[in-house]
Scaffold this motif. Sequence first.
Motif, PDB file in Angstrom:
ATOM      1  N   ASN A  30       0.811  -1.220   0.000  1.00 59.07           N
ATOM      2  CA  ASN A  30       0.000   0.000   0.000  1.00 59.07           C
ATOM      3  C   ASN A  30       0.848   1.275   0.000  1.00 59.07           C
ATOM      4  OD1 ASN A  30      -2.471  -1.227  -0.146  1.00 59.07           O
ATOM      5  ND2 ASN A  30      -2.948  -1.063   2.031  1.00 59.07           N
ATOM      6  N   LEU A  31       2.165   1.118   0.038  1.00 60.84           N
ATOM      7  CA  LEU A  31       3.052   2.286  -0.117  1.00 60.84           C
ATOM      8  C   LEU A  31       3.085   2.665  -1.595  1.00 60.84           C
ATOM      9  CD1 LEU A  31       6.054   1.115   2.095  1.00 60.84           C
ATOM     10  CD2 LEU A  31       4.731   3.188   2.507  1.00 60.84           C
ATOM     11  N   GLU A  32       1.880   2.837  -2.191  1.00 55.95           N
ATOM     12  CA  GLU A  32       1.811   2.973  -3.646  1.00 55.95           C
ATOM     13  C   GLU A  32       2.807   3.975  -4.222  1.00 55.95           C
ATOM     14  OE1 GLU A  32      -1.324   3.357  -1.956  1.00 55.95           O
ATOM     15  OE2 GLU A  32      -2.474   1.609  -2.601  1.00 55.95           O
ATOM     16  N   ASP A  33       2.917   5.157  -3.582  1.00 59.85           N
ATOM     17  CA  ASP A  33       3.760   6.209  -4.163  1.00 59.85           C
ATOM     18  C   ASP A  33       5.247   5.904  -4.033  1.00 59.85           C
ATOM     19  OD1 ASP A  33       1.454   7.546  -4.736  1.00 59.85           O
ATOM     20  OD2 ASP A  33       1.484   8.720  -2.883  1.00 59.85           O
ATOM     21  N   ASP A  34       5.596   5.054  -3.079  1.00 59.39           N
ATOM     22  CA  ASP A  34       7.011   4.815  -2.793  1.00 59.39           C
ATOM     23  C   ASP A  34       7.464   3.399  -3.108  1.00 59.39           C
ATOM     24  OD1 ASP A  34       7.563   7.447  -1.435  1.00 59.39           O
ATOM     25  OD2 ASP A  34       5.937   6.698  -0.176  1.00 59.39           O
TER      26      ASP A  34
ATOM     27  N   GLU B 116      -9.417  -1.813  -4.613  1.00 54.37           N
ATOM     28  CA  GLU B 116      -8.087  -2.032  -4.033  1.00 54.37           C
ATOM     29  C   GLU B 116      -7.636  -3.485  -4.233  1.00 54.37           C
ATOM     30  OE1 GLU B 116      -4.989  -3.203  -1.570  1.00 54.37           O
ATOM     31  OE2 GLU B 116      -7.027  -3.914  -1.212  1.00 54.37           O
ATOM     32  N   THR B 148       2.708   1.867 -12.627  1.00 54.05           N
ATOM     33  CA  THR B 148       2.368   3.105 -11.923  1.00 54.05           C
ATOM     34  C   THR B 148       0.862   3.374 -12.001  1.00 54.05           C
ATOM     35  OG1 THR B 148       4.542   3.957 -12.478  1.00 54.05           O
ATOM     36  CG2 THR B 148       2.950   5.566 -11.707  1.00 54.05           C
ATOM     37  N   ARG B 149       0.284   3.101 -13.174  1.00 54.44           N
ATOM     38  CA  ARG B 149      -1.166   3.256 -13.327  1.00 54.44           C
ATOM     39  C   ARG B 149      -1.907   2.310 -12.368  1.00 54.44           C
ATOM     40  NH1 ARG B 149      -3.015   1.607 -19.073  1.00 54.44           N
ATOM     41  NH2 ARG B 149      -2.952  -0.503 -18.211  1.00 54.44           N
ATOM     42  N   LEU B 151      -0.832   1.025  -9.546  1.00 51.57           N
ATOM     43  CA  LEU B 151      -0.676   1.431  -8.150  1.00 51.57           C
ATOM     44  C   LEU B 151      -1.579   2.618  -7.822  1.00 51.57           C
ATOM     45  CD1 LEU B 151       3.205   1.038  -7.779  1.00 51.57           C
ATOM     46  CD2 LEU B 151       1.463  -0.330  -6.622  1.00 51.57           C
ATOM     47  N   ARG B 152      -1.709   3.527  -8.794  1.00 47.91           N
ATOM     48  CA  ARG B 152      -2.567   4.698  -8.554  1.00 47.91           C
ATOM     49  C   ARG B 152      -4.043   4.278  -8.489  1.00 47.91           C
ATOM     50  NH1 ARG B 152      -2.575  10.217 -12.250  1.00 47.91           N
ATOM     51  NH2 ARG B 152      -4.453  11.135 -11.300  1.00 47.91           N
ATOM     52  N   LYS B 155      -4.615   2.783  -5.218  1.00 47.78           N
ATOM     53  CA  LYS B 155      -4.656   3.847  -4.224  1.00 47.78           C
ATOM     54  C   LYS B 155      -6.018   4.544  -4.197  1.00 47.78           C
ATOM     55  CE  LYS B 155      -1.961   7.816  -2.697  1.00 47.78           C
ATOM     56  NZ  LYS B 155      -0.943   8.805  -3.077  1.00 47.78           N
ATOM     57  N   GLU B 194     -10.106  12.233  -8.654  1.00 48.43           N
ATOM     58  CA  GLU B 194      -9.245  11.056  -8.705  1.00 48.43           C
ATOM     59  C   GLU B 194     -10.034   9.832  -9.185  1.00 48.43           C
ATOM     60  OE1 GLU B 194      -6.154  11.189  -8.663  1.00 48.43           O
ATOM     61  OE2 GLU B 194      -5.577   9.072  -8.484  1.00 48.43           O
TER      62      GLU B 194
END
Lengths: 274, 443
Positions: A30-34, B116, B148-149, B151-152, B155, B194
């Motif tokens: 869940n540390l998506e940004d990192d 999620e 990256t997509r 993960l966003r 999120k 978002e």
Amino acid sequence: MSKHDPEKTRPKLGVLKFASCDGCQLSILNLEDDLLALGRALDIAYFPEASSSVNPGPYDLVLVEGSITTAEDAHRIRSVREQAKVLVTIGACATAGGIQALRNWDDIEAFKRAVYPRPDYIQSLSTSTPISEHIHVDFELWGCPIDKGQLLRVLTDLLAGVQPRLPADSVCLECKRRGNVCVLVAKGMPCLGPVTRAGCGAICPSMGRDCYGCFGPSEGARKGPGLPPNTTSLAQHFYGELQLIPVEVLRRFRGINGYAAPFKEESESWDKKT
Amino acid sequence: MEGTERTKPEGGRETRTIAVDLVARVEGEGALRVTVKDGTVQDVELRIFEPPRFFEAFLQGRHYSEVPDIVARICGICPVAYQMSAVHALEQIFAVKVEGTLRDLRRLLYCGEWIESHALHVYLLQAPDFLGYDSGIAMAKDHAAVVTRGLRLKKAGNAIMTLLGGRSVHPVSVQVGGFSRVPLRRELEALKDELLWARDAAMETVRWVASFEFPDFTPDYTYVALRHPDEYPLNEGQIVASNGLQISVSEFEQHFTEHQVAYSNALHCTLQGAPYLVGPLARLNLNQKHLTLLTTQALADLGLALPLRNPFHGIIARAVEVLYALDESLRLIERYEPPPLPSLPVTVRAGIGMACTEAPRGILYHRYHVDGDGLIREAKIVPPTSQNQGRIEQDLRLFMPRLLSRPDNEVALECERVIRCYDPCISCATHFLKLDIKREGAM
């Protein structure tokens, strides 16, 4: 191959689990940004939940989720320790035995019969115990689940060669900083915030309810740094002012972190009164 | 972890044992043991050795109000599912009916969990199988924009859960009767931009996963899911199956039975004695008429006709459900008016209540017996992965023959891929996957 290949000099990370819900490992993902930066800074050598690539130890850093509930796992954690330069427990299960430590006050055979038609097939110890009861642990990260910000801070500190330090004072301090109305005083809810370790950001009172102790016992308040919180005073308040009956006071302390020493002792003292 | 072992017993017949000690990229720990004799698959055992934690036992004697916090800990990946099945079962006992905006908020929270959990599985756990990587993180080296997509997107689901529940893993606000706190309208509005981005990303995700190469494999499934007259099922509905079964949730235990096998810590569940499939594929196939226009269009644009019958298409079903969940979240946010109270009053009374909701991995059944003091006398929980266990074994039996000419390590990898199609959550099912292929005789 170059001697200065940064890929080869990155610290090796291992992540593994014992009895648990996988929520703390998920907190890493869940540390998506990192997460991708973390994947570059560390060689994620062993993390079966996230990767099929399995590299043998030794590891510079091992994160352990889950508690010890089988004879096999009691043996396995010893070999994990031998492979780990630094070993950090993540979460309430690994640090205090978890919710499954409720068996420690009960009869495991009765538990097996309650869930399984053939209890004789089930191999399980009569207790769920924290990792520190079995091996030396270098750092314990509390929380059910852990806070991913705290995790990132601990990883960053360890990578920089710094001993991690996290606040050990109570949720009340975070709660006051957030400007919440006290649910214990104003609403008469049996909030465990005064004796629970900070780190979550006082989520429960912010959501209009009482803290249930998922970050474990705090340290220092009243009794002094490194000393347990004054659970007795809070328990007496639940009993005397909030009119909880003894078994309700007991259940309050015997929860997610019920096997952590200060909570364990408090609940056991109410066992005699019920 | 894999290993190969060959033994030659007396008489000259060969026994080969291929072992994968731990099936990776699944939640929890389990093993697989396959026996091959003279080139024929004899036996398939999915062994879950994740240690049992005895939730149903230690729930006894706890107060009903503690149940949502306790059962969340069965699974860090789908805590909301456990909380939802629990509160609905308990509300049935207390004759509390959560409707209107509070019902919408529960639906929205559940959408957050689907987004999620599905995004995690699609991008980090299963897509690496199709593109040839060990993990999502390794995949990012060549496909940074895609990961990256993902993960966003993941999120965005977590953001919904964090707003409504305080945090995404083990949210704290769910209670019998409603919530401890409901959001302000402007807090929900703040999520919209978002979520609009995420909805577009979900459309791209559907197109992306549909472009993968899938093995030709279409077992004959009995699908089981909830069905609701007005909506895609999350918290309510009847239990329906592709074999024509249509029952109320209270009849679950008359049709579905759990039994124990010696090699696993998870109970197996069967429907009239046979394995069946729950989860996104089953849900989608049984509820297509309740998909939103956007979701139906996305499927049509790709020329995908339901039912999808290939388990590997589970990744498409998950992507479609992410799209649905985002579309639905935006609809629920749009019409949100804060309710007068965050929670309805509850009057305790003794009784037995059952509920079934759609966890990301399929139907999750709870039954509670509560006494007059509000204490739990008995609890029964049937998680989706224990229901799919028999079906996973059956699929491996059907899929294995085509693999047998290949070396052991490749067979092991392919079996793991089949298992991952179900997104098994072993922590849930127990109330490590080890693959152990035993070959006897020729081959």
